[in-house]
Design an enzyme around this catalytic site. Structure first.
Site, mmCIF file in Angstrom:
data_model
loop_
_atom_site.group_PDB
_atom_site.id
_atom_site.type_symbol
_atom_site.label_atom_id
_atom_site.label_comp_id
_atom_site.label_asym_id
_atom_site.label_seq_id
_atom_site.Cartn_x
_atom_site.Cartn_y
_atom_site.Cartn_z
ATOM 1 N N HIS A 171 -89.578 51.213 -48.582
ATOM 2 C CA HIS A 171 -90.924 51.472 -49.138
ATOM 3 C C HIS A 171 -90.911 51.406 -50.666
ATOM 4 O O HIS A 171 -91.728 52.050 -51.313
ATOM 5 C CB HIS A 171 -91.469 52.838 -48.698
ATOM 6 C CG HIS A 171 -91.336 53.093 -47.239
ATOM 7 N ND1 HIS A 171 -92.343 52.862 -46.337
ATOM 8 C CD2 HIS A 171 -90.272 53.534 -46.513
ATOM 9 C CE1 HIS A 171 -91.919 53.169 -45.119
ATOM 10 N NE2 HIS A 171 -90.660 53.567 -45.205
ATOM 11 N N SER A 292 -92.633 34.904 -74.761
ATOM 12 C CA SER A 292 -94.087 34.889 -74.869
ATOM 13 C C SER A 292 -94.466 34.330 -76.226
ATOM 14 O O SER A 292 -93.773 34.572 -77.215
ATOM 15 C CB SER A 292 -94.611 36.316 -74.707
ATOM 16 O OG SER A 292 -95.878 36.435 -75.317
ATOM 17 N N LYS A 298 -90.796 39.773 -75.399
ATOM 18 C CA LYS A 298 -90.876 39.431 -73.978
ATOM 19 C C LYS A 298 -89.746 38.500 -73.529
ATOM 20 O O LYS A 298 -89.324 37.616 -74.244
ATOM 21 C CB LYS A 298 -92.214 38.764 -73.654
ATOM 22 C CG LYS A 298 -93.392 39.708 -73.599
ATOM 23 C CD LYS A 298 -93.250 40.832 -72.589
ATOM 24 C CE LYS A 298 -93.465 40.384 -71.161
ATOM 25 N NZ LYS A 298 -94.838 39.911 -70.937
ATOM 26 N N ASN A 300 -89.374 36.780 -69.857
ATOM 27 C CA ASN A 300 -90.041 36.722 -68.548
ATOM 28 C C ASN A 300 -89.174 36.007 -67.506
ATOM 29 O O ASN A 300 -88.567 34.987 -67.809
ATOM 30 C CB ASN A 300 -91.384 36.000 -68.680
ATOM 31 C CG ASN A 300 -92.319 36.727 -69.626
ATOM 32 O OD1 ASN A 300 -92.313 37.957 -69.689
ATOM 33 N ND2 ASN A 300 -93.112 35.980 -70.372
ATOM 34 N N GLU A 305 -90.681 33.961 -60.707
ATOM 35 C CA GLU A 305 -92.135 33.951 -60.484
ATOM 36 C C GLU A 305 -92.589 32.602 -59.946
ATOM 37 O O GLU A 305 -93.433 32.526 -59.052
ATOM 38 C CB GLU A 305 -92.870 34.253 -61.790
ATOM 39 C CG GLU A 305 -92.649 35.674 -62.279
ATOM 40 C CD GLU A 305 -93.176 35.838 -63.694
ATOM 41 O OE1 GLU A 305 -94.389 35.934 -63.852
ATOM 42 O OE2 GLU A 305 -92.358 35.852 -64.631
ATOM 43 N N GLN A 337 -101.782 9.923 -39.444
ATOM 44 C CA GLN A 337 -101.387 9.372 -40.745
ATOM 45 C C GLN A 337 -101.264 10.477 -41.800
ATOM 46 O O GLN A 337 -100.535 10.341 -42.762
ATOM 47 C CB GLN A 337 -102.437 8.337 -41.177
ATOM 48 C CG GLN A 337 -102.201 7.749 -42.539
ATOM 49 C CD GLN A 337 -103.033 6.500 -42.735
ATOM 50 O OE1 GLN A 337 -102.809 5.505 -42.060
ATOM 51 N NE2 GLN A 337 -103.993 6.545 -43.628
#
Ligand code: ARG
Length: 478
Positions: A171, A292, A298, A300, A305, A337
Site C-alpha cells: 500500500h 529543468s 532539478k 528529473n 517517466e 490490412q
C-alpha cells in the site's frame, strides 16, 4: 448552400484500378478512396519479407511444374534484381496500394511478362499473411533480446543491492525490511514471464499460410511442407479459410508487448519514486536524467517517466487489434490490412523504450546511506510479534501486544526500539533483554529463509535461478 465535397466524375478506363484486378472495372478508383485503400506507407517495410516469400513461392511453382527451370531461374534472378533496385533506389514514386503490388510490378519490369506467372495460385491474402508472419518471427527474436538485456541490467542492480536493506512496501506504506536485491529481482521475474509470452507469440507466428490462396487453397500441387522449411516456419496452417484471416498470433505478440508495458511502467514508477528526494534510494545517471530549464536544482527521472508513458500505446495497440478482429465474418476481410500499424507500433515502441530503460538501470545505483536510514524500527513490528510467538504465545495475541506497544511508542514520541524493557514487560512478561536483537534488518532478513524469501541464501538462490534461466534461453535460441 452545401459544402459537401464535389462528386468526382468517374474516369472511364478498362484496367483503371491497376494491373492487379482492374480488368472487370469500368472506372478508376474515386480520389477519396485512394488514401483509405493505401497501405504502402505502412507495409513498405515488408519488402524483404515479400521477396523472400515470393522466391519460395516461385520454387514451389517450379517443383509443381507450373514454372519451367528456365522460367524459375529467370524469376529468381528478377527478384534478386528487385532486391538490388530497392536497396539502392528505394521504392521511388510507387503508387501501388501495397508492397506486394510494388514488388510484382518491379519483377515485371525486370523479366517482362514472365513476372506475371509468379502470382499463379497465390493471393495477396495468403501472401500478405505470410510476409507479416515472417516479420513477426524476427520481431519476436528482437524483442526477446531487448527484454533479456533489461533483465541482465536488473540482475546487475540486484547484485549491487545484495547487502543493502530497503523498506519493503505494501500500500506504499513501509511494511518489512527486505534486501534491495529482493526488490530488483521482483522485476526480473516479471520480465522473465514476458520472455515466455514472447516465445509463445513466436510459436504462434511460425505457422505458414502460403498455399491457402484467397480462401480455398491452391489448385497446383505446391509442396507446403517444403515451403514451410524453406521459409523457417514450424508448422503449415491446417485450414485455408482460417489461415488467411488468423491474426491471433499478432494478438499474442501485442499482449506480450502490453504486459512488457505493464512491467516497464511499474518498474518506472518505482524508479520515479525511489529517485525522488522523499525516498532517495536510487540515483539515475546523468545520461538518463534531465534538468529543468527553470529550476537549476532539478534532476528529473525522464527515462522512467517516458517508459511509463510509452506503455499506454502498447496497451492501446492490443485493444486496437482485438476490436479490429471482433465481429469479422469468415475468411479474409479488408479490415485485416489494419493489423500492421498496431503490430509495427508495438515493435517500434519496444525497440525504443526497452533499451533506454535497460541503459537507465545499468547506470543506476543504490544510495546505501539513504536505504539504511529509511529502515524505521516500526518495520520490525512483525519481528517483535514473532519474538513472542517463539516464546509460545499465540500470534493473534502477540499482534495485539505489539499493536499496543506501537501506540505507546507513538504517544511517547519514541521509536519502537527505544521503549524500555520495563515498558515491554508491562505489556507481556516474557520479554527479555535479548529483544534488542529484533531491531536489526539483517537478522530480520536472514530469518526469512524459505524459497523466495529475503535471506542472503534465498536471494542468492534466486540469482542462481535467474542465471540458469538466462543461459537456458540463450542456448534455446542459438
Ligand atoms: N494489403 C492487404 C493486406 O495487407 C492485402 C491485400 C489483400 N487485398 C484484397 N483485396 N484481398 O491485408
Amino acid at each position: 448552400m452545401s459544402d459537401e465535397p464535389k462528386q468526382t466524375d468517374p474516369v472511364k478506363s478498362p484496367e483503371a484500378h491497376g494491373s492487379l484486378w482492374g480488368a472487370r472495372f469500368d472506372s478508376v478508383m474515386a480520389p477519396e478512396m485512394v488514401e483509405l485503400n493505401q497501405s504502402l506507407a505502412v507495409d513498405s517495410c515488408l519488402w524483404r519479407e515479400d521477396i523472400r516469400g515470393s522466391k519460395a513461392w516461385a520454387r514451389a511453382l517450379g517443383r509443381a511444374g507450373v514454372l519451367t527451370q528456365i522460367e524459375l531461374d529467370s524469376v529468381i534472378n528478377g527478384l534478386q534484381g528487385v532486391t538490388l533496385r530497392i536497396e539502392t533506389e528505394g521504392l521511388g514514386q510507387a503508387q501501388e496500394e501495397d508492397i506486394h503490388s510494388v514488388v510484382e510490378r518491379m519483377l515485371v519490369e525486370e523479366v517482362g511478362s514472365l513476372g506475371g506467372k509468379l502470382h499463379t495460385g497465390r493471393s495477396r491474402n495468403d501472401q500478405s499473411a505470410t510476409g507479416v508472419r515472417l516479420f513477426g518471427m524476427r520481431a519476436c527474436d528482437q524483442i526477446r533480446e531487448e527484454v533479456l538485456s533489461l533483465i541482465r541490467a536488473l540482475q546487475g542492480l540486484a547484485l549491487r543491492g545484495l547487502h543493502l536493506p530497503m523498506p519493503g512496501y505494501t500500500h506504499l506504506q513501509q511494511a518489512q525490511p527486505i534486501r534491495a536485491a529482493q526488490w530488483a529481482l521482483s522485476h526480473v521475474f516479471a520480465f522473465l514471464r514476458d520472455i515466455d509470452r514472447i516465445n509463445a507469440a513466436r510459436g504462434a507466428a511460425a505457422v505458414l499460410p502460403l498455399g491457402s490462396g484467397a480462401i480455398a487453397g491452391c489448385p497446383f500441387a505446391v509442396d507446403r511442407e517444403a515451403l514451410k522449411d524453406e521459409l523457417g516456419f514450424q508448422r503449415v496452417s491446417p485450414n485455408s479459410v482460417d489461415a488467411v484471416a488468423d491474426r491471433d498470433w499478432i494478438c499474442d505478440l501485442l499482449y506480450a508487448g502490453a504486459m512488457i508495458g505493464v512491467h516497464m511502467s511499474r518498474l518506472s514508477e518505482d524508479l520515479v519514486l525511489f529517485s525522488s528526494s522523499g525516498f532517495g534510494f536510487v540515483r539515475l545517471s546523468d545520461g538518463f536524467s534531465t534538468g529543468s530549464s527553470l529550476m537549476p536544482q532539478k534532476r528529473n527521472p525522464d527515462v522512467a517517466e517516458l517508459a511509463r508513458g510509452k506503455s499506454g500505446r502498447l496497451h492501446g495497440n492490443l485493444v486496437t487489434l482485438l476490436t479490429l478482429l471482433k465481429g469479422l465474418p469468415t475468411g479474409y476481410n479488408r479490415d485485416l490490412q489494419e493489423d500492421k500499424e498496431a503490430l509495427f507500433d508495438t515493435c517500434n515502441t519496444l525497440g525504443i523504450t526497452v533499451p533506454a530503460l535497460a541503459g537507465g538501470i545499468r547506470t543506476a545505483d543504490f544510495v546505501a546511506e539513504n536505504l539504511e536510514s529509511a529502515i524505521d524500527t516500526q518495520l520490525f513490528a512483525t519481528d517483535l510479534a514473532d519474538y513472542l510467538v517463539k516464546k509460545g504465545i499465540p500470534f493473534r495475541e502477540t499482534h495485539g501486544v505489539v499493536g499496543r506497544l506501537v501506540r505507546l511508542a507513538e504517544e511517547k514520541g519514541l521509536s519502537l526500539s527505544e521503549l524500555s524493557i520495563d515498558a515491554l514487560q508491562n505489556e507481556h512478561e516474557v520479554f527479555e533483554k535479548d529483544v534488542v536483537e529484533v531491531f536489526d534488518w539483517e537478522r530480520s532478513a536472514e530469518v526469512r529463509d524459505t524459497i523466495g524469501g529475503t535471506s542472503l541464501r534465498a536471494v542468492q538462490e534466486q540469482l542462481e535461478e535467474v542465471s540458469a534461466r538466462l543461459s537456458g534461453i540463450e542456448t534455446a535460441t542459438e
